[in-house]
Motif scaffolding. Structure first.
Motif, PDB file in Angstrom:
ATOM      1  N   THR A 202       0.828  -1.204   0.000  1.00 22.45           N
ATOM      2  CA  THR A 202       0.000   0.000   0.000  1.00 22.45           C
ATOM      3  C   THR A 202       0.865   1.257   0.000  1.00 22.45           C
ATOM      4  O   THR A 202       0.564   2.234  -0.707  1.00 22.45           O
ATOM      5  N   LEU A 205       2.346   1.770  -3.454  1.00 27.38           N
ATOM      6  CA  LEU A 205       1.329   2.287  -4.373  1.00 27.38           C
ATOM      7  C   LEU A 205       1.183   3.799  -4.216  1.00 27.38           C
ATOM      8  O   LEU A 205       1.054   4.530  -5.201  1.00 27.38           O
ATOM      9  N   THR A 208       4.166   5.523  -5.843  1.00 28.54           N
ATOM     10  CA  THR A 208       4.123   5.565  -7.308  1.00 28.54           C
ATOM     11  C   THR A 208       3.174   6.658  -7.806  1.00 28.54           C
ATOM     12  O   THR A 208       3.408   7.245  -8.863  1.00 28.54           O
ATOM     13  N   ILE A 209       2.113   6.924  -7.041  1.00 32.48           N
ATOM     14  CA  ILE A 209       1.215   8.027  -7.425  1.00 32.48           C
ATOM     15  C   ILE A 209       1.962   9.349  -7.348  1.00 32.48           C
ATOM     16  O   ILE A 209       1.877  10.195  -8.255  1.00 32.48           O
ATOM     17  N   TRP A 238       5.389   4.970 -14.387  1.00 26.42           N
ATOM     18  CA  TRP A 238       5.077   4.816 -12.967  1.00 26.42           C
ATOM     19  C   TRP A 238       3.667   4.261 -12.777  1.00 26.42           C
ATOM     20  O   TRP A 238       3.414   3.497 -11.828  1.00 26.42           O
ATOM     21  N   ARG A 239       2.767   4.613 -13.659  1.00 29.08           N
ATOM     22  CA  ARG A 239       1.421   4.026 -13.595  1.00 29.08           C
ATOM     23  C   ARG A 239       1.478   2.539 -13.894  1.00 29.08           C
ATOM     24  O   ARG A 239       0.725   1.734 -13.326  1.00 29.08           O
ATOM     25  N   ARG A 242       2.254   0.553 -10.853  1.00 25.74           N
ATOM     26  CA  ARG A 242       1.051   0.321 -10.048  1.00 25.74           C
ATOM     27  C   ARG A 242       0.209  -0.800 -10.650  1.00 25.74           C
ATOM     28  O   ARG A 242      -0.354  -1.635  -9.918  1.00 25.74           O
ATOM     29  N   ARG A 246      -0.767  -4.792  -8.981  1.00 28.67           N
ATOM     30  CA  ARG A 246      -2.184  -5.022  -8.694  1.00 28.67           C
ATOM     31  C   ARG A 246      -2.488  -6.417  -8.130  1.00 28.67           C
ATOM     32  O   ARG A 246      -3.300  -6.550  -7.217  1.00 28.67           O
TER      33      ARG A 246
END
Length: 429
Positions: A202, A205, A208-209, A238-239, A242, A246
């Motif tokens: 988490t 994640l 990365t945002i 970077w997306r 993520r 998943r």
């Protein structure tokens, strides 16, 4: 506000060169040398050479001892030189998790270079006695370390540690975007530097945002042209990280009553840059902050790749459905159970290859956007991390990098497309 060891050492040397030769200034410089001796002692203890007891270790130890002895003989004071030197010595300790043997050698050479102007301040009207003898030894040992550094110079990648941002003590206090961005990137680099205490899925994640938002801002800052349709950017890479994450879970994909500091920093960075979407309206300090922070995005990707993901693989702390990871013969039964509890498997290094590949692509594309944002005008800005930029340029100048960049663009695009087309439940749903 975030600072770096390089900024502190540069400020210390500049202040020493412009100070007067009063007794108070000499005492200040002597006490400062004591703090630099403390920094060198830490570096020597942690290791500045892959070979125990070699010339580099002996010389750094001798310089540390000489600085400490001279500092003990200086009248106690706490003026500008002492405060800067104490902050630099403390920063050496803070950066322990970020350093390697070779980067510690780079820090030791930078400290030795800073010793010289301080020793010149102390030399004015120094009476004969033990202090004079230790002052002579300080100058001699500093020269020896610098000579060895000329023969065995640290690489540009190793010297970049001097530009690593260290956040201030109250990173949540300011709402000024120009202060939030450097503090936040400093917190993220610290959070991903510890291999023995890796961030959760988490947390990564959230990181990365923030990295995606910063990459997008740096790309807009470095170019007046909007990306063409279908063009894969660093933000997309970077997306893709993520997207690759998943399927995986470690129990952290739930509501948390207390937000980790890294997640808070990532959220603040994302929020302030999303609230300032047009670089044309940015203040000069904000433009400088974004440009500087972008130089550290490749390091963030590297630490996530070689420390966080490797630690996850070594500890076996992640699980996923067998249907969502690369197929393996010994997992046929779990695969056939589908998205049921019996279909869960413990993840290892092979299963995490898509994540490692996505981070590798993000690192390469971040190199490109960081260099794009660092135009000559930006590099002339005070506080610009020129050492980190030089390390990025060294990688971009590698003859194999253009081909690797092209492959990274293709792979990031494919990863995003594959996730967009995939259906079915996963650990993230």
């Amino acid at each position: 506000m975030a600072t770096s060891l390089g900024q502190l050492l540069d400020a210390l040397a500049d202040t020493a060169r412009t100070t007067d030769d009063s007794a108070a200034a000499r005492a200040d410089a002597g006490t400062a040398l004591g703090h630099l001796g403390r920094a060198l002692t830490h570096l020597r203890r942690d290791g500045v050479s892959p070979f125990a007891g070699d010339r580099r270790e002996q010389q750094v130890a001798a310089l540390a001892a000489a600085c400490t002895e001279l500092g003990v003989r200086a009248p106690a004071t706490e003026s500008a030189l002492t405060r800067l030197a104490a902050a630099a010595a403390d920063t050496v300790g803070v950066l322990y998790d970020h350093t390697t043997v070779t980067s510690r050698w780079a820090v030791a050479t930078a400290v030795a270079e800073t010793v010289t102007p301080l020793a010149e301040v102390v030399a004015h009207r120094l009476p004969a006695g033990p202090a004079t003898q230790w002052h002579t030894e300080v100058e001699r040992q500093a020269a020896l370390v610098q000579q060895t550094a000329a023969l065995q110079p640290p690489t540009r990648a190793d010297v970049a540690i001097l530009d690593r941002p260290v956040p201030g003590p109250a990173v949540d206090a300011s709402v000024d975007p120009a202060r939030v961005v450097p503090d936040a990137i400093g917190v993220l680099l610290q959070a991903t530097a510890r291999a023995n205490d890796p961030p959760s899925v988490t947390e990564v994640l959230a990181y990365t945002i923030a990295a995606q938002t910063l990459s997008s801002a740096a790309a807009r800052l470095g170019s007046t042209d909007a990306p063409s349709a279908g063009q894969t950017t660093a933000a997309d890479a970077w997306r893709a990280v993520r997207a690759a994450l998943r399927p995986y879970d470690d129990g952290s994909r739930r509501f948390h009553q207390h937000t980790p500091s890294g997640v808070t920093a990532a959220g603040r960075l994302h929020a302030v840059l999303r609230s300032e979407p047009d670089p044309a309206t940015w203040t000069a300090p904000l433009r400088a902050s974004v440009t500087s922070a972008a130089q550290h995005l490749p390091t963030l990707a590297t630490q996530l790749l070689y420390r966080t993901v490797r630690s996850w693989a070594d500890n076996g702390s992640l699980i996923a459905y067998a249907r969502d990871v690369p197929p393996r013969e010994e997992r046929v039964a779990a695969y056939l159970r589908g998205y049921q509890p019996g279909g869960l498997v413990r993840v290892d290094a092979t299963d995490l290859q898509p994540v490692a590949g996505a981070l590798h692509n993000a690192r390469l594309l971040s190199l490109s956007v960081a260099d794009q944002a660092a135009d000559p005008g930006a590099r002339a800005t005070a506080g610009f991390p020129r050492r980190a930029w030089a390390a990025n340029r060294a990688l971009l100048d590698d003859p194999q990098t253009p081909v690797a960049l092209s492959v990274a663009v293709q792979q990031a695009h494919q990863q995003l497309q594959a996730r967009a087309q995939r259906s079915g439940p996963s650990r993230a749903r």
